[in-house]
Design an enzyme around this catalytic site. Structure first.
Site, short mmCIF file in Angstrom:
data_model
loop_
_atom_site.label_atom_id
_atom_site.label_comp_id
_atom_site.label_asym_id
_atom_site.label_seq_id
_atom_site.Cartn_x
_atom_site.Cartn_y
_atom_site.Cartn_z
N GLU A 116 0.83 -1.20 0.00
CA GLU A 116 0.00 0.00 0.00
C GLU A 116 0.86 1.26 0.00
OE1 GLU A 116 -2.97 -0.38 3.15
OE2 GLU A 116 -2.97 -2.54 2.78
N GLU A 136 -4.07 -10.35 3.53
CA GLU A 136 -4.84 -10.13 4.76
C GLU A 136 -6.08 -11.01 4.90
OE1 GLU A 136 -2.52 -6.26 4.24
OE2 GLU A 136 -3.37 -7.83 2.99
#
Length: 269
Positions: A116, A136
């Site tokens: 990210e 995740e």
């Protein structure tokens, strides 16, 4: 400035921040977050610095947020998760919000929160062999800064994020627009400096105002509001947990992080 988890340098109007936890694959802990924020803020305030490069020492750019540190938090409640994840979000987005061009030079692993962060940078250069992804959902966690749909589009974002894949190679990342250039392994920093140098040689006010205009166009389209919605969703995911998270945490507590990661990955073999 002297730091524990990063190295900082400046040369030819380019500031460099290097993650320096190579024995931990440059996992992002609270100390690294604070030190990067301090260094980036100093570069933002320094009129002599016109572009900023971020990279990592050792075998990886970064494997993401430090899961060992996370396990030591115990069981945060909803409000505590909100504070934790808002700090993580701000850490990532400071590269998007920096008034100066930010360039990520990545290699090895660029995963989860580090992925990210690379998306938040204005330009990303990847070495051949780099692996990208966000695993995740495989252990009941969520996405902090939902930038991928804005960079690669909803189809790619849904495929990558809903499967939790963490083995996207540099060539596919290039095809999806996740990175700007793929270079020979070991040449990523050289290429990042080449681009940073071209940006630093241009008129500073024009460069910074143009970056601001590009970012503002995304804000008008709703990027910031969408990111906050994504962050709020992640807070709920983390606070709610689930059977996969409970089992992952149980194995991590009883057998260690490597065993928990093995359990996570074997379920998708």
């Amino acid at each position: 400035m002297k730091f524990e988890t990063i190295q900082v340098a400046s040369n030819a109007r380019i500031g460099t921040i290097t993650f320096n936890r190579p024995d931990k694959l440059n996992a992002i802990n609270r100390t690294l977050m604070a030190e990067v924020t301090q260094a980036l803020s100093a570069f933002n305030d320094d009129s002599e610095i016109l572009a900023i490069v971020v990279n990592g020492n050792g075998r990886a750019f970064s494997a993401g947020f430090d899961m060992k540190e996370s396990s030591e938090r115990g069981t945060p409640d909803l409000a505590q998760w909100g504070n934790i994840l808002k700090a993580d979000f701000d850490f990532i987005m400071q590269f998007w919000d920096s008034p100066k061009p930010t360039i990520a030079a990545v290699h090895g692993y660029c995963l989860a929160g580090a992925f990210e962060l690379a998306l938040a940078c204005d330009v990303t250069i990847a070495a051949q062999g780099t692996r990208f992804g966000e695993p995740e959902v495989r252990f009941g966690s969520g996405i902090i800064a939902m930038l991928l749909p804005w960079v690669a589009g909803p189809k790619a974002a849904k495929e990558l994020l809903l499967t939790g894949t963490d083995d996207v190679d540099a060539e596919r990342a290039l095809a999806l627009g996740i990175v700007n250039n793929v270079v020979e392994s070991g040449k990523q920093l050289e290429e990042a400096y080449r681009i940073a140098g071209a940006m630093a040689a241009a008129a500073p006010l024009s460069v910074q105002m143009t970056k601001r205009a590009i970012n503002r166009s995304y804000d008008v389209m709703g990027l910031r509001s969408a990111l906050f919605e994504g962050l709020n969703t992640d807070i709920l995911i983390e606070a709610t947990g689930g059977p996969e998270r409970a089992e992952f945490n149980h194995i991590r507590k009883e057998q260690g992080l490597k065993a928990a990661l093995k359990w996570r990955d074997e379920r998708f073999a």
